[in-house]
Design an enzyme around this catalytic site. Structure first.
Site, short mmCIF file in Angstrom:
data_model
loop_
_atom_site.label_atom_id
_atom_site.label_comp_id
_atom_site.label_asym_id
_atom_site.label_seq_id
_atom_site.Cartn_x
_atom_site.Cartn_y
_atom_site.Cartn_z
N SER A 181 0.87 -1.19 0.00
CA SER A 181 0.00 0.00 0.00
C SER A 181 0.90 1.23 0.00
CB SER A 181 -0.89 0.00 1.25
OG SER A 181 -0.08 0.18 2.40
N ASP A 184 -0.77 -1.63 -4.15
CA ASP A 184 -2.15 -1.91 -3.73
C ASP A 184 -2.87 -0.57 -3.52
OD1 ASP A 184 -4.28 -3.51 -2.85
OD2 ASP A 184 -3.56 -3.49 -0.77
N GLY A 204 -10.46 -5.59 6.37
CA GLY A 204 -10.47 -5.72 7.83
C GLY A 204 -11.48 -6.76 8.27
N ASN A 214 -6.75 -10.86 -2.03
CA ASN A 214 -5.87 -10.02 -1.23
C ASN A 214 -5.99 -10.33 0.26
OD1 ASN A 214 -5.64 -8.83 -3.71
ND2 ASN A 214 -5.90 -6.74 -2.96
P1 13P Z 1 -7.87 -7.64 4.35
O1 13P Z 1 -7.08 -6.69 5.19
O2 13P Z 1 -9.30 -7.69 4.75
O3 13P Z 1 -7.24 -8.99 4.27
O4 13P Z 1 -7.88 -7.04 2.87
C1 13P Z 1 -6.68 -6.91 2.16
C2 13P Z 1 -6.86 -6.17 0.90
O5 13P Z 1 -7.89 -6.22 0.26
C3 13P Z 1 -5.73 -5.37 0.40
O6 13P Z 1 -6.07 -4.57 -0.67
#
Ligand code: 13P
Length: 288
Positions: free
Chosen positions: A50, A85, A179, A230
């Site tokens: 990210s 990301d 999350g 992900n």
């Molecule tokens: P989570 O944190 O819910 O596993 O999602 C990760 C995600 O989609 C990163 O883009």
């Protein structure tokens, strides 16, 4: 093996009816844990970064240097893509210049026409460099690194228009959330996923918010064309829990237990366990 674009990794997954995990990394331990697990299980993998994690690790060039060094010195031979990301327009351009092999441009919060125009421009730049592109339609619910989405169901017609820009894979909201999932979560909308698949044809689809989705729903999504899932939160929570246990048991106070190579080892092992569980569940083991 040098970093590769994610295009071939995801197309092979789509054709083979499995999904490849994109695991968010935060530091050296995270990166090493994911790469070693992928190598052990012969699974392709995406290392996702990210913009917040990019800043935390010192910048995109630092990450490219770290990942390239690990690929060589750990003798990683499975296909690995380094993927931005939820990138901004500028962030995506910076990552490409630094050596990332895949970028997600996330214009889902913008008016649709603007998202479309920016996505087209990123595709133009990326494809000249051999970099793969993910775009998003319909925001993913929850919060990740300050990016907040309300969790819409994507409009299949908009998905088709964005897919036609030449992107390599598409993230579309189908009720998924970043999350933890709330108790009253309605589950994934397979009706929406099917409609998106019907509208967009053969493009590999991406499921964000992979932590905490019940396995039968994940597998159904893979059946319907999801080729990348992900995972972020689950690695963070198991890392924190394992580190907490080590300290609560007083192990940092025994001998040289304070040495970061010892202190961070249970957390790194916990990330490996999650990566192994996901690769096994998604069917990417032995696909490298
Ligand atoms: P989570 O944190 O819910 O596993 O999602 C990760 C995600 O989609 C990163 O883009």
């Amino acid at each position: 093996m040098a970093l590769v674009s994610a295009k071939g990794i995801l197309e092979a997954a789509r054709d083979g009816h499995y999904a490849v995990p994109a695991i968010n990394i935060n530091n050296l331990e995270w990166t090493k844990a994911v790469l070693e697990t992928a190598q052990e299980l012969k699974s392709p993998v995406l290392l996702a970064v990210s913009e917040g994690a990019g800043k935390y690790m010192g910048g995109y060039k630092t990450i490219v240097g770290m990942v390239n060094g690990l690929l060589e010195e750990l003798n990683i031979t499975v296909p690995v893509a380094l993927h931005l990301d939820h990138g901004s327009f500028e962030g995506a351009k910076e990552c490409m210049a630094a050596g990332f092999t895949s970028v997600m441009y996330d214009g889902s919060a913008l008016p649709f026409e603007e998202n479309l125009a920016q996505t087209k421009e990123i595709v133009r730049i990326a494809h000249e460099l051999g970099v793969s592109v993910e775009a998003e339609v319909g925001s993913i619910g929850g919060e990740e690194d300050g990016i907040v989405g309300t969790g819409e169901l994507a409009d299949p017609k908009e998905c088709k228009i964005i897919a036609d820009t030449g992107i390599d894979f598409l993230a579309a909201g189908i009720g998924n959330i970043h999350g933890a999932y709330p108790e009253n979560w309605a589950g994934l909308s397979f009706e929406t996923l099917q409609a998106i698949k019907d509208a967009t044809g053969n493009i590999p689809l991406v499921l964000h918010g992979g932590s905490g989705i019940p396995e039968e729903q994940t597998l159904k999504a893979v059946d319907l064309g999801v080729a990348k899932i992900n995972i972020n939160t689950e690695c963070q929570t198991v890392f924190a829990a394992a580190t907490r246990k080590y300290i609560e048991e007083g192990k940092d106070l025994e001998g040289k237990g304070f040495d970061p190579r010892k202190l961070l080892a249970p957390g790194a092992q916990a990330i490996k366990d999650v990566a192994k569980e996901k690769m096994t569940a998604f069917g990417s083991v032995n696909k490298a």
